[in-house]
Design a protein around this motif. Structure first.
Motif, mmCIF file in Angstrom:
data_model
loop_
_atom_site.group_PDB
_atom_site.id
_atom_site.type_symbol
_atom_site.label_atom_id
_atom_site.label_comp_id
_atom_site.label_asym_id
_atom_site.label_seq_id
_atom_site.Cartn_x
_atom_site.Cartn_y
_atom_site.Cartn_z
ATOM 1 N N ALA A 38 0.837 -1.207 0.000
ATOM 2 C CA ALA A 38 0.000 0.000 0.000
ATOM 3 C C ALA A 38 0.868 1.252 0.000
ATOM 4 C CB ALA A 38 -0.928 -0.014 1.213
ATOM 5 N N LEU A 39 1.976 1.211 0.743
ATOM 6 C CA LEU A 39 2.890 2.352 0.804
ATOM 7 C C LEU A 39 3.575 2.555 -0.553
ATOM 8 C CD1 LEU A 39 3.822 4.423 2.914
ATOM 9 C CD2 LEU A 39 5.662 2.850 3.543
ATOM 10 N N GLU A 40 3.994 1.463 -1.163
ATOM 11 C CA GLU A 40 4.646 1.562 -2.471
ATOM 12 C C GLU A 40 3.677 2.077 -3.527
ATOM 13 O OE1 GLU A 40 6.079 -2.435 -2.878
ATOM 14 O OE2 GLU A 40 8.094 -1.907 -2.159
ATOM 15 N N ASP A 41 2.419 1.606 -3.461
ATOM 16 C CA ASP A 41 1.415 2.069 -4.420
ATOM 17 C C ASP A 41 1.160 3.561 -4.257
ATOM 18 O OD1 ASP A 41 -0.680 -0.946 -4.311
ATOM 19 O OD2 ASP A 41 1.186 -0.490 -5.396
ATOM 20 N N GLU A 42 1.121 4.017 -3.010
ATOM 21 C CA GLU A 42 0.859 5.437 -2.759
ATOM 22 C C GLU A 42 2.022 6.304 -3.237
ATOM 23 O OE1 GLU A 42 -0.181 6.294 1.260
ATOM 24 O OE2 GLU A 42 -0.382 8.441 0.927
ATOM 25 N N LEU A 43 3.244 5.835 -2.972
ATOM 26 C CA LEU A 43 4.431 6.605 -3.347
ATOM 27 C C LEU A 43 4.850 6.358 -4.808
ATOM 28 C CD1 LEU A 43 6.549 6.110 -0.104
ATOM 29 C CD2 LEU A 43 5.290 8.153 -0.796
ATOM 30 N N ARG A 44 4.261 5.323 -5.420
ATOM 31 C CA ARG A 44 4.537 4.987 -6.821
ATOM 32 C C ARG A 44 6.011 4.674 -7.050
ATOM 33 N NH1 ARG A 44 0.923 9.598 -10.027
ATOM 34 N NH2 ARG A 44 -1.080 9.024 -9.086
ATOM 35 N N CYS A 45 6.529 3.887 -6.125
ATOM 36 C CA CYS A 45 7.916 3.444 -6.271
ATOM 37 C C CYS A 45 8.137 2.177 -5.456
ATOM 38 C CB CYS A 45 8.906 4.522 -5.859
ATOM 39 S SG CYS A 45 8.832 4.920 -4.094
ATOM 40 N N GLY A 61 13.678 3.510 -0.821
ATOM 41 C CA GLY A 61 13.516 3.010 0.537
ATOM 42 C C GLY A 61 14.519 3.625 1.492
ATOM 43 N N GLU A 62 15.792 3.762 1.024
ATOM 44 C CA GLU A 62 16.833 4.387 1.841
ATOM 45 C C GLU A 62 16.485 5.838 2.148
ATOM 46 O OE1 GLU A 62 19.985 1.336 2.131
ATOM 47 O OE2 GLU A 62 19.397 3.128 3.223
ATOM 48 N N ALA A 63 15.889 6.530 1.193
ATOM 49 C CA ALA A 63 15.520 7.933 1.398
ATOM 50 C C ALA A 63 14.325 8.060 2.337
ATOM 51 C CB ALA A 63 15.203 8.589 0.049
#
Length: 302
Positions: A38-45, A61-63
């Protein structure tokens, strides 16, 4: 962006383990995977690279990791501060205290101050009418008086402190030789009347079938201890709870015929705002600790 998603990401990023993250978050591993997606989908990365043997953070992810940790830290700090306030660890409690029951509130305040040292108590001692005005203007959080609030004042009143009024005089006073004092006895002696205000006086009068206005009142005093100081220096009689003897050992009390039962004071607070956590804790101390302790003290007094 949901905090639970960030928290799941941080735990996975720090431990490089979905199973450990799931244990720390008290959820299943599949829930952790859903949070990350869900987090990746929201951030589109892509935030994590997951293989059968390892987990790695992407550049994104590091950022995100230090920023996510800072967000969670600020959230926890905010919760800690609000919880501290709600649990009465900091802040101010403003109370109003009417005549007769001040010793009960003093005892509760001593317990409260020791238990919650970072809360400042602001106590206002005044007549019931003045305290009601302070309540309605939200200048105080809680008031203790003998009277009940009028229906149109928006004040919630609940019975709180039971107490008994006695005739109080010097040990050498003629009435001190009696077991009980009658209304006729009181008419033959000078009286110092506590200035409790019209509301409380009218309430007090309801308990008696005698006209208090016929008493030979020589002085009306608003401060209970000043009232008793005058009684110590004269042959006058006044009316107080027995507990006041603790600070005035040269005085004695006698029950008043027709008033050998407990009266009831009330606690008041405004209906239009939630009661402060500190006010509720103070009220609990009054009811559960101060009243039983003071009753034991009074039983030991002459």
């Amino acid at each position: 962006m949901e905090l639970r998603h960030l928290r799941s990401f941080v735990y996975v990023a720090e431990t490089l383990s979905f199973s450990i993250a799931a244990t720390r978050c008290c959820v299943t591993q599949s829930a952790i995977s859903q949070h990350i997606k869900a987090l990746e989908d929201e951030l589109r990365c892509k935030l994590l690279i997951r293989t059968s043997h390892s987990i790695m953070l992407t550049e994104s992810g590091e950022a995100l990791l230090p920023r996510a940790k800072e967000i969670l830290k600020q959230t926890d700090d905010c919760k800690e501060q609000i919880n501290a306030l709600n649990n009465c660890l900091v802040g101010e409690l403003r109370i109003g205290v009417g005549s007769f029951i001040a010793p009960y509130i003093r005892m509760a305040a001593l317990i409260f101050m020791e238990r919650y040292p970072n809360v400042r108590i602001n106590a206002e001692f005044a007549k019931a009418a003045n305290l009601n005005h302070l309540l309605r203007s939200h200048s105080i959080d809680l008031a203790f008086t003998l009277n009940s609030a009028y229906k149109n004042e928006g004040i919630k009143s609940e019975p709180c402190i039971p107490f008994r009024i006695y005739a109080m005089m010097r040990d050498t006073h003629p009435l001190a030789r009696l077991e009980r004092v009658s209304y006729e006895d009181l008419l033959r002696h000078n009286v110092i009347m506590p200035d409790v205000g019209e509301r409380v006086f009218n309430t007090f009068q309801q308990y008696l079938r005698y006209d208090l206005m016929k008493l030979n009142v020589k002085c009306i005093v608003s401060d209970p201890n000043e009232d008793l100081a005058i009684v110590e220096e004269t042959h006058c009689v006044t009316f107080m709870p027995k507990l006041y003897l603790k600070s005035h050992p040269t005085l004695t009390v006698r029950p008043i015929v027709g008033l050998e039962h407990d009266l009831m004071s009330n606690a008041h607070w405004m209906k239009d705002v939630p009661m402060k956590r500190s006010a509720q804790l103070f009220l609990d101390i009054v009811r559960n600790e101060a009243i039983p302790y003071i009753k034991t003290l009074e039983e030991a007094m002459r």
